[in-house]
Every structure is written in structure tokens, then in C-alpha cells.
Design a protein around this motif. Structure first.
Motif, mmCIF file in Angstrom:
data_model
loop_
_atom_site.group_PDB
_atom_site.id
_atom_site.type_symbol
_atom_site.label_atom_id
_atom_site.label_comp_id
_atom_site.label_asym_id
_atom_site.label_seq_id
_atom_site.Cartn_x
_atom_site.Cartn_y
_atom_site.Cartn_z
ATOM 1 N N UNK A 15 62.500 41.335 45.371
ATOM 2 C CA UNK A 15 62.088 40.950 44.180
ATOM 3 C C UNK A 15 62.790 39.634 43.658
ATOM 4 N N UNK A 16 64.046 39.524 44.071
ATOM 5 C CA UNK A 16 64.583 38.259 43.932
ATOM 6 C C UNK A 16 64.022 36.991 44.284
ATOM 7 N N UNK A 17 63.622 37.264 45.757
ATOM 8 C CA UNK A 17 63.237 36.142 46.510
ATOM 9 C C UNK A 17 61.714 35.947 45.862
ATOM 10 N N UNK A 18 60.988 36.695 45.682
ATOM 11 C CA UNK A 18 59.781 36.587 44.893
ATOM 12 C C UNK A 18 59.827 35.917 43.438
ATOM 13 N N UNK A 19 60.822 36.126 42.868
ATOM 14 C CA UNK A 19 61.089 35.597 41.636
ATOM 15 C C UNK A 19 61.420 34.073 41.785
ATOM 16 N N UNK A 20 62.480 33.627 42.750
ATOM 17 C CA UNK A 20 62.763 32.630 43.103
ATOM 18 C C UNK A 20 61.407 31.522 43.460
ATOM 19 N N UNK A 21 60.739 32.028 44.136
ATOM 20 C CA UNK A 21 59.458 31.387 44.526
ATOM 21 C C UNK A 21 58.685 31.086 43.502
ATOM 22 N N UNK A 22 58.570 32.377 42.445
ATOM 23 C CA UNK A 22 57.751 31.881 41.344
ATOM 24 C C UNK A 22 58.526 31.010 40.266
ATOM 25 N N UNK A 23 59.678 30.949 40.120
ATOM 26 C CA UNK A 23 60.371 29.858 39.740
ATOM 27 C C UNK A 23 60.083 28.424 39.994
ATOM 28 N N UNK A 24 59.956 28.283 41.253
ATOM 29 C CA UNK A 24 59.805 27.005 42.064
ATOM 30 C C UNK A 24 58.347 26.602 41.649
ATOM 31 N N UNK A 25 57.236 27.524 41.702
ATOM 32 C CA UNK A 25 56.202 27.369 41.323
ATOM 33 C C UNK A 25 55.747 26.889 39.962
ATOM 34 N N UNK A 26 56.451 27.681 38.995
ATOM 35 C CA UNK A 26 56.513 27.343 37.445
ATOM 36 C C UNK A 26 57.144 25.987 37.361
#
Length: 111
Positions: free
Chosen positions: A44-55
Motif C-alpha cells: 500500500x505504501x508503494x502504491x501511495x508513493x506512485x500516486x503521490x508522484x502522479x499527483x
């Protein structure tokens, strides 16, 4: 090793008892279901990190910062769960010398 009632029978050929090895075997850490909560949080942390990069690429700096903070906290929490479970497992698998039978020599690994 054969168990006959409450007593353990030592191997006849003085072979190493592989069930008492404290080091994890290949794939053992992932196969242990007690680690899955930590691995889930790391995922979940990796998915959130990718989402943060996209945002952040979309130009929403404040939202990216918030998502990054959640990603870091989730990654640290997941890693802590995995490490704590490994420490607990190691403590469970190393027998105390007072509990060992008289014929069994307990040698602790050099740390």
C-alpha cells in the motif's frame, strides 16, 4: 528427528538437525502468513508513493505532500511489522539452554 513420547531421539549418523536452523530458508519469510500484514502495508505504501508522484506531476503540490507523508508512514509501519515478526520468530525458534535435553548441545551463533 523422531519423537518418542516426551523424549527426542537423536539422529544415528550425527547429522545436523535442519529443523533447528535459525536462519530463514529461501521463500520462508514470504510463506509465513504472520508477515502478510507487514507486506500488505509495504505494498500500500508503494502504491501511495506512485500516486503521490502522479499527483505531483499534475501540479497539485499540497496534495502530493499529504499523500507522500501517508506513503512514508505506511512503508515504515509495514517494514516495522515485518522486522518485529522476524525478531519474534527468531526468539521462538532458539531454545533456551535450560530447556534442552542433556544430550543436546546448544551453540548460539556468533553475533
Amino acid at each position: 528427528m523422531t519423537v518418542d513420547g516426551p523424549y527426542e531421539i537423536p539422529p544415528l549418523d550425527d547429522a545436523e538437525d535442519i529443523t533447528r536452523i535459525a536462519e530463514p530458508q529461501p521463500g520462508e519469510t514470504l510463506a509465513d502468513t504472520r508477515n502478510w500484514a507487514g507486506f500488505g502495508l509495504v505494498f500500500i505504501g508503494v502504491v501511495l508513493a506512485v500516486a503521490a508522484a502522479v499527483v505531483a506531476m499534475w501540479g497539485f503540490g499540497a496534495a502530493a505532500t499529504v499523500v507522500t507523508i501517508f506513503a512514508v508512514l505506511t512503508l515504515l509501519g509495514g517494514a516495522a511489522l515485518v522486522v518485529l515478526e522476524q525478531m519474534r520468530k527468531r526468539a521462538r525458534t532458539i531454545p533456551a539452554s535450560a530447556d534442552a535435553p542433556a544430550w543436546q548441545v546448544i551453540e548460539r551463533p556468533d553475533e
